[in-house]
Design a protein around this motif. Structure first.
Motif, short mmCIF file in Angstrom:
data_model
loop_
_atom_site.label_atom_id
_atom_site.label_comp_id
_atom_site.label_asym_id
_atom_site.label_seq_id
_atom_site.Cartn_x
_atom_site.Cartn_y
_atom_site.Cartn_z
N VAL A 17 -1.50 -3.54 -1.15
CA VAL A 17 -1.57 -2.93 -2.35
C VAL A 17 -3.58 -2.39 -2.48
O VAL A 17 -3.97 -3.78 -2.86
N ASP A 18 -3.49 -1.54 -2.59
CA ASP A 18 -5.51 -0.21 -2.81
C ASP A 18 -4.93 0.30 -4.40
O ASP A 18 -4.38 1.19 -3.43
N GLY A 19 -4.48 0.08 -5.85
CA GLY A 19 -4.88 0.94 -6.34
C GLY A 19 -3.54 1.41 -6.48
O GLY A 19 -2.42 0.42 -6.70
N GLN A 20 -3.07 2.88 -6.44
CA GLN A 20 -1.75 3.72 -6.40
C GLN A 20 -1.26 3.42 -5.08
O GLN A 20 -0.30 4.21 -4.93
N LYS A 21 -2.27 3.31 -3.75
CA LYS A 21 -1.49 3.28 -2.39
C LYS A 21 -1.14 1.77 -2.38
O LYS A 21 -1.87 0.93 -2.86
N ALA A 22 -0.50 1.89 -0.80
CA ALA A 22 -0.16 0.55 -0.48
C ALA A 22 -0.01 0.85 1.09
O ALA A 22 1.34 2.09 1.07
N VAL A 101 0.74 5.01 4.81
CA VAL A 101 0.89 4.64 3.97
C VAL A 101 1.39 5.41 1.81
O VAL A 101 2.01 6.20 3.21
N VAL A 102 1.75 4.99 1.73
CA VAL A 102 2.97 5.06 0.43
C VAL A 102 2.06 5.18 -0.43
O VAL A 102 1.27 4.12 -1.55
N GLU A 103 1.87 5.89 -1.34
CA GLU A 103 1.29 6.67 -2.89
C GLU A 103 2.78 5.68 -3.45
O GLU A 103 3.32 6.34 -3.77
N LEU A 104 2.23 5.03 -4.49
CA LEU A 104 3.38 4.43 -5.09
C LEU A 104 3.73 5.33 -6.75
O LEU A 104 2.69 6.13 -7.01
N SER A 105 4.94 5.09 -6.33
CA SER A 105 5.64 6.45 -7.74
C SER A 105 5.77 5.27 -9.08
O SER A 105 5.58 5.73 -10.38
N ASN A 106 6.11 3.58 -8.84
CA ASN A 106 6.21 2.79 -9.90
C ASN A 106 5.65 1.82 -9.50
O ASN A 106 6.11 0.33 -9.04
N PRO A 107 4.16 1.07 -10.04
CA PRO A 107 3.25 0.70 -9.11
C PRO A 107 4.16 -0.99 -10.06
O PRO A 107 3.47 -2.13 -9.55
N ALA A 108 4.78 -0.79 -10.78
CA ALA A 108 5.30 -2.32 -10.59
C ALA A 108 6.37 -2.92 -9.82
O ALA A 108 6.91 -3.89 -9.52
#
Length: 127
Positions: A17-22, A101-108
């Motif tokens: 994980v790096d911010g809003q992306k993983a 690489v995924v832009e996270l919609s729900n980082p939780a």
């Protein structure tokens, strides 16, 4: 050695994980179980994914195995190097062998994934 800075999914995918992306890949355990990887089918960029959804396949000399997403979001990049060099997954699963690489919609959601020590325990319970 299981990298400490990653999170792990029960289907043997890892997430950095790096911010809003993983960044997503398959674990050393998974690539070792598969044997020599000969082909990888990755999701298309801009594909919206849901956690635990099948998003691609890894084909080896032994078997074909599904790739599952550990999180929900949108694919923003894929490792096109794997088209010509699927062996990167075997040689460097946590580096050159990354998948997408995924832009996270729900980082939780990341919090529900296993830490390195939990993944290590999980692996020892599998044998």
């Amino acid at each position: 050695m299981i990298p400490e800075d990653l999170r792990y999914h029960k289907e043997h995918e890892w997430l950095r994980v790096d911010g809003q992306k993983a960044t997503l890949g398959i674990s050393d355990f998974a690539q070792d179980a598969l044997g020599d990887v000969v082909f990888v089918e990755l999701p298309a960029v801009d594909t919206v994914i849901v956690s635990d959804q099948e998003i691609g396949e890894v084909e080896s000399t032994k078997a074909t195995s599904s790739i599952y997403s550990p999180v929900s979001g949108k694919i923003v990049e894929v490792n096109t190097e794997l088209e010509d060099h699927p062996e990167y997954i075997n040689k460097d699963p946590y580096g050159q062998g990354w998948l997408a690489v995924v832009e996270l919609s729900n980082p939780a959601e990341v919090n529900s994934l296993m830490t390195a020590s939990q993944y290590e325990e999980f692996l020892s319970s599998q044998s």
